[in-house]
Design a protein around this motif. Structure first.
Motif, PDB file in Angstrom:
ATOM      1  N   VAL A   7       8.545  -2.384  -7.184  1.00 18.83           N
ATOM      2  CA  VAL A   7       7.182  -2.163  -6.690  1.00 18.83           C
ATOM      3  C   VAL A   7       6.456  -3.504  -6.703  1.00 18.83           C
ATOM      4  N   TYR A   8       5.885  -3.909  -5.551  1.00 20.34           N
ATOM      5  CA  TYR A   8       5.272  -5.228  -5.468  1.00 20.34           C
ATOM      6  C   TYR A   8       4.260  -5.273  -4.335  1.00 20.34           C
ATOM      7  N   ASP A   9       3.454  -6.348  -4.294  1.00 18.67           N
ATOM      8  CA  ASP A   9       2.485  -6.618  -3.211  1.00 18.67           C
ATOM      9  C   ASP A   9       1.679  -5.376  -2.843  1.00 18.67           C
ATOM     10  N   GLU A  10       0.870  -4.891  -3.802  1.00 18.74           N
ATOM     11  CA  GLU A  10      -0.019  -3.752  -3.610  1.00 18.74           C
ATOM     12  C   GLU A  10       0.715  -2.416  -3.496  1.00 18.74           C
ATOM     13  N   GLY A  11       1.989  -2.393  -3.814  1.00 23.34           N
ATOM     14  CA  GLY A  11       2.681  -1.113  -3.886  1.00 23.34           C
ATOM     15  C   GLY A  11       2.166  -0.292  -5.060  1.00 23.34           C
ATOM     16  N   GLN A  12       2.170   1.017  -4.891  1.00 19.75           N
ATOM     17  CA  GLN A  12       1.684   1.929  -5.929  1.00 19.75           C
ATOM     18  C   GLN A  12       2.739   3.025  -6.138  1.00 19.75           C
ATOM     19  N   GLY A  13       2.309   4.220  -6.431  1.00 23.92           N
ATOM     20  CA  GLY A  13       3.233   5.331  -6.573  1.00 23.92           C
ATOM     21  C   GLY A  13       3.299   5.854  -7.995  1.00 23.92           C
ATOM     22  N   GLY A  59       0.786  -1.232   0.000  1.00 24.16           N
ATOM     23  CA  GLY A  59       0.000   0.000   0.000  1.00 24.16           C
ATOM     24  C   GLY A  59       0.815   1.277   0.000  1.00 24.16           C
ATOM     25  N   GLY A  60       2.127   1.194  -0.047  1.00 20.38           N
ATOM     26  CA  GLY A  60       2.944   2.399  -0.163  1.00 20.38           C
ATOM     27  C   GLY A  60       2.645   3.120  -1.470  1.00 20.38           C
ATOM     28  N   ALA A  61       2.623   4.454  -1.452  1.00 21.56           N
ATOM     29  CA  ALA A  61       2.253   5.209  -2.658  1.00 21.56           C
ATOM     30  C   ALA A  61       2.980   6.550  -2.693  1.00 21.56           C
ATOM     31  N   PRO A  62       4.304   6.549  -2.837  1.00 23.77           N
ATOM     32  CA  PRO A  62       5.043   7.800  -2.913  1.00 23.77           C
ATOM     33  C   PRO A  62       5.032   8.384  -4.330  1.00 23.77           C
ATOM     34  N   THR A  63       5.484   9.627  -4.439  1.00 23.98           N
ATOM     35  CA  THR A  63       5.763  10.246  -5.725  1.00 23.98           C
ATOM     36  C   THR A  63       7.271  10.451  -5.837  1.00 23.98           C
ATOM     37  N   LEU A  64       7.871   9.955  -6.906  1.00 25.84           N
ATOM     38  CA  LEU A  64       9.295  10.119  -7.165  1.00 25.84           C
ATOM     39  C   LEU A  64       9.457  10.992  -8.390  1.00 25.84           C
ATOM     40  N   ARG A  65      10.151  12.120  -8.223  1.00 28.95           N
ATOM     41  CA  ARG A  65      10.280  13.058  -9.337  1.00 28.95           C
ATOM     42  C   ARG A  65      11.724  13.557  -9.446  1.00 28.95           C
ATOM     43  N   ALA A  66      12.295  13.415 -10.630  1.00 31.61           N
ATOM     44  CA  ALA A  66      13.608  13.988 -10.955  1.00 31.61           C
ATOM     45  C   ALA A  66      14.716  13.499 -10.020  1.00 31.61           C
ATOM     46  N   ASN A  67      14.642  12.222  -9.633  1.00 33.72           N
ATOM     47  CA  ASN A  67      15.715  11.611  -8.846  1.00 33.72           C
ATOM     48  C   ASN A  67      16.702  10.902  -9.774  1.00 33.72           C
TER      49      ASN A  67
END
Length: 199
Positions: free
Chosen positions: A140-146, A120-128
């Motif tokens: 990303v696995y097991d209901e991970g989002q983002g 259930g993690g749902a971060p935003t990754l931008r310009a890394n």
């Protein structure tokens, strides 16, 4: 609450042996311009955010135990301009409905993946810049989002982007290249969305 190092980033060091160097549970706070070290084995993060809004910027972060950063239980931190490296496991682990915005960080040379998103993690990754990790750049696995956009993901020792069963990330305009095995990998049951400008 604010903890801000004076002078160069390496001039002020906070380290912990067999513990989290920083455990953040406040409503809001800022940690900036520090070197943060987690030393010793065990089940510890260098920085663990379990609730609230932590602003973490311009820090150098390593861990000899779990990931350099753990984000969970709905915590929604902002990470900007950090060097996140040398984690025994992943650089950043977002799990148990953690959120967060990661922008303009260098995430490299970690023992597993650069960023791991699950349960259930749902971060935003931008310009890394996510590179030279021992497994995937992002897993990303097991209901991970983002949502991942405008990231440079390269030179990781397995896939640049790996999506496991029931992982559902959104990818926009990322540059995924020069990874040792494959740019991106997803099983038949993997989800997610690769938008037109992603490459």
């Amino acid at each position: 609450m604010e903890i801000i190092g004076q002078g160069d980033r390496g001039g002020v060091v906070i380290q912990a042996m067999w513990s989290n160097a920083i455990l953040f549970k406040a409503g809001m706070g800022r940690v900036a311009n520090l070197t943060l070290r987690q030393l010793g084995n065990g089940d510890w993060f260098c920085v663990k955010a379990v609730r609230g809004k932590l602003i973490l910027e311009n820090c150098d972060i390593t861990s000899e135990s779990l990931a350099c950063l753990g984000i969970c239980q709905g915590a929604d931190p902002e990470l900007k301009g950090n060097k996140i490296h040398g984690g025994k496991e992943s650089g950043v682990m977002v799990y148990d409905h953690g959120r967060g915005a990661l922008e303009d960080n260098d995430i490299f040379d970690n023992g597993l993946s650069g960023v791991e998103i699950t349960s259930g993690g749902a971060p935003t990754l931008r310009a890394n810049r996510i590179y030279e990790n021992q497994e995937a750049g992002v897993y990303v696995y097991d209901e991970g989002q983002g949502t991942l956009e405008d990231n440079e993901i390269h030179c990781n020792l397995r896939a640049g982007m790996r999506v496991g069963n029931t992982g559902k990330p959104i990818l926009r305009n990322n540059n995924i290249h020069k990874n040792a095995i494959v740019a991106s990998a997803a099983p038949l049951k993997g989800g997610g969305r690769l938008e037109p400008h992603a490459r």
